[in-house]
Enzyme design. Structure first.
Site, PDB file in Angstrom:
ATOM      1  N   GLN A  72       0.820  -1.206   0.000  1.00  0.00           N
ATOM      2  CA  GLN A  72       0.000   0.000   0.000  1.00  0.00           C
ATOM      3  C   GLN A  72       0.859   1.263   0.000  1.00  0.00           C
ATOM      4  O   GLN A  72       0.482   2.300   0.540  1.00  0.00           O
ATOM      5  CB  GLN A  72      -0.944   0.000   1.205  1.00  0.00           C
ATOM      6  CG  GLN A  72      -2.106  -0.960   1.079  1.00  0.00           C
ATOM      7  CD  GLN A  72      -3.040  -0.603  -0.071  1.00  0.00           C
ATOM      8  OE1 GLN A  72      -3.183   0.557  -0.433  1.00  0.00           O
ATOM      9  NE2 GLN A  72      -3.679  -1.607  -0.654  1.00  0.00           N
ATOM     10  N   SER A  73       2.007   1.195  -0.645  1.00  0.00           N
ATOM     11  CA  SER A  73       2.937   2.317  -0.668  1.00  0.00           C
ATOM     12  C   SER A  73       2.341   3.563  -1.320  1.00  0.00           C
ATOM     13  O   SER A  73       1.949   3.539  -2.496  1.00  0.00           O
ATOM     14  CB  SER A  73       4.210   1.918  -1.420  1.00  0.00           C
ATOM     15  OG  SER A  73       5.009   3.037  -1.687  1.00  0.00           O
TER      16      SER A  73
END
Length: 326
Positions: A72-73
């Site tokens: 989920q960068s």
């Protein structure tokens, strides 16, 4: 001081708002800089770094951007968005598996056309740099030239984004007729914090730059920040006289670890949201603001009158796992 060139990507300057009810609750004036509003697809702090790094990539003749991060960068999503906007390709090396639901930032990565390579946590820890180079080599064979961005764009060139942000804050202080005695930011990869710290030093300012690490340890991040300050100092030609003891990072708030939430953290984020109408994220700003709140409540930051908190974005990071704790 020498500043490298940048491209204009973000909606700047971002506004600074006073947190009226939250300040009243804590008995100290808390302000928030809305770097979550730097854009939509590029929202958050990462685009400030990308303005400098991607300029270097373009000037080097690169037509692809490669970077890495968690599943989920925010940085990976912002990189994919910038690449698409500029007509470049993007490849992302993400810690996770293809079996994970394409929600939040991962969904947007795919919508933006990024090619994603999933690797294990062990591979990410030990060899992500080599894996990104493998992807760059593949692209080279295909006739492309790739620019590799480190995790969070946290290197010397990326950190200039927050040297620039510090200068922006000084201008806003003058217009608003206020002076912040502390600036608080999340420490997740070190670039944002290092840029603010260097901006404070190079301007001869006396603000305290306070970080809350949301993973790892304060000691580990001090080493990272010292390395970044050295790199920045070499690029500016002005050096840095800061020492590890000058780096104020408050440990104790990573909770269960990176991108893992406790119910007490989510409850606090909800309380803050209902108090100020501003949504924090569970990975970065929620933990950092919870840390600030707790430290003030415990009487550890009583010397500060005007505190500025940098909202670094992350709204897309509200996955089902985090939402289930509400």
């Amino acid at each position: 001081m020498k500043m490298p060139k940048k491209i204009e990507l973000a909606n700047l300057p971002t506004r600074i708002d006073h947190l009226d009810r939250f300040s009243e609750e804590l008995g100290v004036d808390i302000w928030i800089k809305r770097d979550d509003q730097t854009g939509s697809e590029i929202s958050g702090n990462k685009v400030r770094k990308l303005e400098f790094a991607v300029k270097e990539a373009i000037d080097s003749g690169c037509d692809y951007l490669i970077t890495c991060g968690g599943i989920q960068s925010n940085h990976a999503r912002a990189t994919a968005a910038v690449a698409a906007r500029l007509g470049m390709g993007s490849r992302l090396v993400l810690r996770g598996t293809e079996r994970q639901v394409a929600e939040g930032n991962l969904f947007l990565d795919k919508m933006l056309g990024a090619t994603v390579r999933f690797i294990t946590p062990e591979e990410y820890s030990s060899s992500r740099v080599e894996i990104m180079q493998e992807e760059a080599d593949k692209l080279s064979v295909e006739g492309h030239k790739a620019y590799i961005l480190p995790e969070g764009a946290s290197n010397g060139i990326g950190s200039f984004g927050y040297i620039n942000a510090f200068n922006e804050i000084l201008e806003q202080e003058e217009r608003m007729g206020i002076e912040f005695d502390a600036i608080v930011a999340t420490v997740g990869s070190g670039g944002t914090f290092s840029g603010l710290l260097y901006g404070n030093e190079i301007n001869g300012n006396r603000k305290d730059i306070i970080g809350f690490n949301i993973a790892g340890t304060a000691e580990g991040f001090r080493e990272i920040v010292m390395g970044l300050l050295e790199e920045i100092g070499e690029m500016t030609g002005a050096g840095s006289k800061l020492e590890p003891g000058d780096i104020k990072i408050i440990d104790g708030y990573p909770g269960l670890g990176y991108a893992l939430s406790r119910k007490e953290e989510i409850d606090f984020i909800r309380h803050f949201s209902m108090t100020e109408g501003i949504i924090l994220d569970p990975v970065y700003t929620g933990k950092a603001m919870y840390g600030l709140y707790s430290e003030i409540k415990n009487g550890n930051l009583k010397n500060y009158k005007n505190i500025l908190f940098i909202h670094t974005g992350g709204l897309f990071g509200w996955t089902e796992e985090a939402r289930s704790l509400i």
